[in-house]
Scaffold this motif. Structure first.
Motif, PDB file in Angstrom:
ATOM      1  N   GLU A 180      39.594  82.918  -9.421  1.00 42.38           N
ATOM      2  CA  GLU A 180      38.762  82.235  -8.425  1.00 42.38           C
ATOM      3  C   GLU A 180      37.700  83.183  -7.864  1.00 42.38           C
ATOM      4  OE1 GLU A 180      37.262  79.453  -5.602  1.00 42.38           O
ATOM      5  OE2 GLU A 180      38.327  79.217  -7.504  1.00 42.38           O
ATOM      6  N   ALA A 181      38.118  84.408  -7.531  1.00 36.27           N
ATOM      7  CA  ALA A 181      37.169  85.393  -6.976  1.00 36.27           C
ATOM      8  C   ALA A 181      36.044  85.680  -7.963  1.00 36.27           C
ATOM      9  CB  ALA A 181      37.901  86.680  -6.607  1.00 36.27           C
ATOM     10  N   LEU A 182      36.409  85.839  -9.241  1.00 40.48           N
ATOM     11  CA  LEU A 182      35.407  86.186 -10.250  1.00 40.48           C
ATOM     12  C   LEU A 182      34.519  84.996 -10.636  1.00 40.48           C
ATOM     13  CD1 LEU A 182      37.555  88.574 -12.458  1.00 40.48           C
ATOM     14  CD2 LEU A 182      35.510  89.202 -11.164  1.00 40.48           C
ATOM     15  N   SER A 183      34.918  83.801 -10.210  1.00 41.54           N
ATOM     16  CA  SER A 183      34.070  82.634 -10.478  1.00 41.54           C
ATOM     17  C   SER A 183      33.003  82.466  -9.383  1.00 41.54           C
ATOM     18  CB  SER A 183      34.926  81.361 -10.549  1.00 41.54           C
ATOM     19  OG  SER A 183      35.321  80.935  -9.255  1.00 41.54           O
ATOM     20  N   LEU A 184      33.110  83.260  -8.320  1.00 42.46           N
ATOM     21  CA  LEU A 184      32.134  83.191  -7.222  1.00 42.46           C
ATOM     22  C   LEU A 184      30.868  83.959  -7.587  1.00 42.46           C
ATOM     23  CD1 LEU A 184      34.621  84.000  -4.302  1.00 42.46           C
ATOM     24  CD2 LEU A 184      33.804  81.737  -4.965  1.00 42.46           C
ATOM     25  N   ASN A 185      29.802  83.702  -6.859  1.00 43.96           N
ATOM     26  CA  ASN A 185      28.522  84.389  -7.092  1.00 43.96           C
ATOM     27  C   ASN A 185      28.507  85.733  -6.355  1.00 43.96           C
ATOM     28  OD1 ASN A 185      25.902  85.058  -7.676  1.00 43.96           O
ATOM     29  ND2 ASN A 185      24.961  83.408  -6.488  1.00 43.96           N
ATOM     30  N   ILE A 186      29.381  86.639  -6.843  1.00 50.06           N
ATOM     31  CA  ILE A 186      29.547  87.951  -6.196  1.00 50.06           C
ATOM     32  C   ILE A 186      29.215  89.058  -7.191  1.00 50.06           C
ATOM     33  CG2 ILE A 186      31.311  87.171  -4.552  1.00 50.06           C
ATOM     34  CD1 ILE A 186      33.378  88.498  -6.533  1.00 50.06           C
ATOM     35  N   ASP A 187      29.053  90.264  -6.676  1.00 52.31           N
ATOM     36  CA  ASP A 187      28.799  91.407  -7.560  1.00 52.31           C
ATOM     37  C   ASP A 187      29.719  92.581  -7.238  1.00 52.31           C
ATOM     38  OD1 ASP A 187      27.387  92.174  -5.125  1.00 52.31           O
ATOM     39  OD2 ASP A 187      25.722  91.003  -5.948  1.00 52.31           O
ATOM     40  N   HIS A 188      30.755  92.341  -6.408  1.00 51.13           N
ATOM     41  CA  HIS A 188      31.638  93.429  -5.999  1.00 51.13           C
ATOM     42  C   HIS A 188      32.980  92.844  -5.572  1.00 51.13           C
ATOM     43  CE1 HIS A 188      33.325  96.638  -3.454  1.00 51.13           C
ATOM     44  NE2 HIS A 188      32.473  97.473  -4.011  1.00 51.13           N
ATOM     45  N   ILE A 189      34.060  93.518  -5.974  1.00 52.76           N
ATOM     46  CA  ILE A 189      35.415  93.151  -5.538  1.00 52.76           C
ATOM     47  C   ILE A 189      36.152  94.400  -5.077  1.00 52.76           C
ATOM     48  CG2 ILE A 189      37.724  92.596  -6.456  1.00 52.76           C
ATOM     49  CD1 ILE A 189      36.633  90.232  -7.859  1.00 52.76           C
ATOM     50  N   SER A 190      36.811  94.290  -3.922  1.00 50.65           N
ATOM     51  CA  SER A 190      37.776  95.304  -3.497  1.00 50.65           C
ATOM     52  C   SER A 190      39.149  94.645  -3.563  1.00 50.65           C
ATOM     53  CB  SER A 190      37.509  95.757  -2.055  1.00 50.65           C
ATOM     54  OG  SER A 190      36.237  96.339  -1.940  1.00 50.65           O
ATOM     55  N   ALA A 191      40.122  95.312  -4.176  1.00 48.68           N
ATOM     56  CA  ALA A 191      41.482  94.757  -4.273  1.00 48.68           C
ATOM     57  C   ALA A 191      42.472  95.835  -3.840  1.00 48.68           C
ATOM     58  CB  ALA A 191      41.776  94.305  -5.704  1.00 48.68           C
ATOM     59  N   TYR A 192      43.167  95.553  -2.746  1.00 50.02           N
ATOM     60  CA  TYR A 192      44.066  96.544  -2.153  1.00 50.02           C
ATOM     61  C   TYR A 192      45.510  96.067  -2.230  1.00 50.02           C
ATOM     62  CZ  TYR A 192      39.656  98.124  -0.125  1.00 50.02           C
ATOM     63  OH  TYR A 192      38.366  98.545   0.038  1.00 50.02           O
ATOM     64  N   ALA A 193      46.404  96.995  -2.566  1.00 53.48           N
ATOM     65  CA  ALA A 193      47.835  96.686  -2.515  1.00 53.48           C
ATOM     66  C   ALA A 193      48.244  96.545  -1.053  1.00 53.48           C
ATOM     67  CB  ALA A 193      48.627  97.812  -3.175  1.00 53.48           C
ATOM     68  N   LEU A 194      49.033  95.526  -0.761  1.00 45.94           N
ATOM     69  CA  LEU A 194      49.492  95.326   0.613  1.00 45.94           C
ATOM     70  C   LEU A 194      50.395  96.487   1.026  1.00 45.94           C
ATOM     71  CD1 LEU A 194      49.765  93.539   3.157  1.00 45.94           C
ATOM     72  CD2 LEU A 194      51.756  92.480   2.066  1.00 45.94           C
ATOM     73  N   ILE A 195      50.046  97.103   2.134  1.00 47.84           N
ATOM     74  CA  ILE A 195      50.893  98.149   2.713  1.00 47.84           C
ATOM     75  C   ILE A 195      51.427  97.600   4.027  1.00 47.84           C
ATOM     76  CG2 ILE A 195      50.918 100.479   3.705  1.00 47.84           C
ATOM     77  CD1 ILE A 195      48.600 101.131   1.723  1.00 47.84           C
ATOM     78  N   VAL A 196      52.734  97.595   4.157  1.00 46.98           N
ATOM     79  CA  VAL A 196      53.350  97.057   5.381  1.00 46.98           C
ATOM     80  C   VAL A 196      53.492  98.191   6.395  1.00 46.98           C
ATOM     81  CG1 VAL A 196      55.342  95.860   6.362  1.00 46.98           C
ATOM     82  CG2 VAL A 196      54.567  95.314   4.047  1.00 46.98           C
ATOM     83  N   GLU A 197      52.728  98.086   7.466  1.00 45.55           N
ATOM     84  CA  GLU A 197      52.712  99.141   8.477  1.00 45.55           C
ATOM     85  C   GLU A 197      53.743  98.850   9.569  1.00 45.55           C
ATOM     86  OE1 GLU A 197      51.043 101.713   7.974  1.00 45.55           O
ATOM     87  OE2 GLU A 197      49.270 101.228   6.781  1.00 45.55           O
ATOM     88  N   GLU A 198      54.416  99.917  10.006  1.00 46.97           N
ATOM     89  CA  GLU A 198      55.379  99.797  11.106  1.00 46.97           C
ATOM     90  C   GLU A 198      54.713  99.171  12.330  1.00 46.97           C
ATOM     91  OE1 GLU A 198      58.700 100.395  11.870  1.00 46.97           O
ATOM     92  OE2 GLU A 198      58.851 100.371   9.688  1.00 46.97           O
ATOM     93  N   GLY A 199      55.455  98.342  13.015  1.00 44.71           N
ATOM     94  CA  GLY A 199      54.929  97.785  14.261  1.00 44.71           C
ATOM     95  C   GLY A 199      54.168  96.483  14.083  1.00 44.71           C
ATOM     96  N   THR A 200      53.929  96.064  12.819  1.00 49.41           N
ATOM     97  CA  THR A 200      53.206  94.806  12.601  1.00 49.41           C
ATOM     98  C   THR A 200      54.209  93.654  12.563  1.00 49.41           C
ATOM     99  OG1 THR A 200      53.322  95.049  10.183  1.00 49.41           O
ATOM    100  CG2 THR A 200      51.364  95.938  11.287  1.00 49.41           C
ATOM    101  N   LYS A 201      53.687  92.456  12.741  1.00 46.23           N
ATOM    102  CA  LYS A 201      54.520  91.247  12.680  1.00 46.23           C
ATOM    103  C   LYS A 201      55.197  91.130  11.318  1.00 46.23           C
ATOM    104  CE  LYS A 201      54.001  86.189  12.837  1.00 46.23           C
ATOM    105  NZ  LYS A 201      53.006  85.096  12.997  1.00 46.23           N
ATOM    106  N   LEU A 202      54.451  91.443  10.236  1.00 43.86           N
ATOM    107  CA  LEU A 202      54.998  91.332   8.881  1.00 43.86           C
ATOM    108  C   LEU A 202      56.153  92.312   8.683  1.00 43.86           C
ATOM    109  CD1 LEU A 202      54.852  89.993   6.107  1.00 43.86           C
ATOM    110  CD2 LEU A 202      53.115  91.666   5.450  1.00 43.86           C
ATOM    111  N   ALA A 203      56.021  93.533   9.219  1.00 43.12           N
ATOM    112  CA  ALA A 203      57.094  94.532   9.100  1.00 43.12           C
ATOM    113  C   ALA A 203      58.374  94.018   9.748  1.00 43.12           C
ATOM    114  CB  ALA A 203      56.666  95.845   9.743  1.00 43.12           C
ATOM    115  N   ALA A 204      58.223  93.363  10.904  1.00 45.51           N
ATOM    116  CA  ALA A 204      59.394  92.801  11.613  1.00 45.51           C
ATOM    117  C   ALA A 204      60.021  91.675  10.798  1.00 45.51           C
ATOM    118  CB  ALA A 204      58.966  92.297  12.991  1.00 45.51           C
TER     119      ALA A 204
END
Length: 372
Positions: A180-204
């Protein structure tokens, strides 16, 4: 040359995985709207600008938070002030991070008119279930609309940010997002692995057993998938987590990776001038109090030794295709790299060592081995 980073520390609400230095207006001031907070905040940023060196500016990057929540005229005040005070290069890259839900055609037209020429939308995923896990509020369909509107407004470079490895996300979920991202009219992608940081809602939530993180093999497959798909669409990797069409690399981020000089404006913003690194107080209210009282908002600083500078060069250069110059390595460091050359994780060029796609999966381990 001096790049500027401008931190906009406001969001409508905080995402579950986020530990960035950002706040909702109601956390800062009862009943405050972004319009009220914004003008006052930009006044403080302009006051801090007076302390920065007066050198020509090749890149300006507005990050956050959600910079696109602020009125374009207020963001434009910062661009105008930097142009008047420092001067900018003819091809100065001026980037705005944006939430797809926070822009309209009119707003994007105004943002382009005040000087922005590059925009990066926080897409994260095209899968509603993944967005729910990440606690993202935007409608995935709005990403395509936002990208198209940005092109109509005149933006020369359009990027999307993706996150992979959310709890419950399968390889096919991720493949659909990348497609889907590559079908958009874009010229740049950043893709980051999710890092679960202490103290966040997701970490809990993970601690309580509500979610389980994917294993390393799946994360590796996800990285290789986005790398291959980008390459097929003419986007080449130029940093571990970034791919672009020719001429559309984010020059501001390259300035960081090459340890060029930059000044961070705003609360919690970091700066790097020659061998000195320093950072501001984190809270917007404390930042504004200091700046308006004529006191430096800098909380602390450090001078990098020559050895630290060399280590930092290796750590950053290995993230890019050019790799680490052999001349920068000690004999011991070079010898420790040999096992990774033999195993196919590192390729030896004439004057440098660079990571292969397989090597990029364990970049941190290779860097650690080089530096120990």
């Amino acid at each position: 040359m001096l790049s500027f980073y401008v931190h906009i520390p406001y969001c409508v609400r905080r995402c579950g995985y986020c530990d960035f230095n950002t706040y909702t207006p109601s956390e800062l001031q009862d009943g405050a709207t972004l319009e009220i907070v914004s003008g006052d905040y930009i006044d403080a940023v302009l006051k801090e600008l007076d302390a920065a060196p007066v050198e020509t500016v090749p890149t300006i990057f507005f990050g956050g938070g959600t910079p696109s929540l602020l009125p374009p005229k207020d963001l434009g005040r910062v661009i105008t002030a930097i142009k008047a005070r420092n001067g900018v290069t003819d091809d100065c890259e001026i980037t705005l991070e944006a939430n797809p839900d926070s822009v309209t055609q009119e707003k994007l037209n105004e943002l382009f008119a005040v000087g922005f020429n590059r925009i990066s939308f926080g897409m994260q995923s095209s899968n509603p279930d993944v967005l729910k896990v990440l606690d993202r509020t935007h409608n995935p369909e709005n990403v395509r609309k936002a990208v198209d509107m940005a092109r109509i407004a005149g933006f020369q470079s359009v990027s999307v940010d993706l996150i992979y490895g959310a709890p419950g996300e399968s390889l096919s979920d991720w493949a659909a997002t990348v497609k889907e991202a590559l079908s958009l009219n874009i010229d740049h992608i950043s893709a980051y692995a999710l890092i679960v940081e202490e103290g966040t809602k997701l970490a809990a939530q993970i601690k309580r057993g509500e979610y389980t993180m994917p294993d390393d093999d799946l994360m590796a497959d996800m990285y290789l998938l986005v790398d291959q798909q980008c390459l097929q669409k003419g986007l080449k990797w130029y940093e571990l987590s970034n791919w672009s069409k020719p001429g559309h690399q984010c020059r501001h981020n390259i300035a960081y990776w090459k340890s060029n000089n930059w000044w961070g404006l705003g609360p919690g913003a970091h700066s790097h001038i020659d061998q000195k690194r320093f950072w501001n107080v984190k809270h917007p209210n404390a930042y504004k109090e200091k700046v308006f009282a004529g006191i430096s908002p800098i909380k602390d600083s450090e001078i990098l030794s020559d050895d630290e500078k060399k280590s930092e060069y290796i750590m950053l250069a290995i993230r890019m295709p050019e790799g680490v110059k052999k001349a920068a390595l000690t004999v011991a460091q070079y010898e420790r790299s040999m096992e990774y050359i033999k195993s196919g994780h590192v390729i030896e060029k004439e004057n440098a060592l660079a990571l292969t796609p397989k090597g990029r999966l364990i970049a941190d381990r290779i860097t650690h081995e080089m530096l120990r």
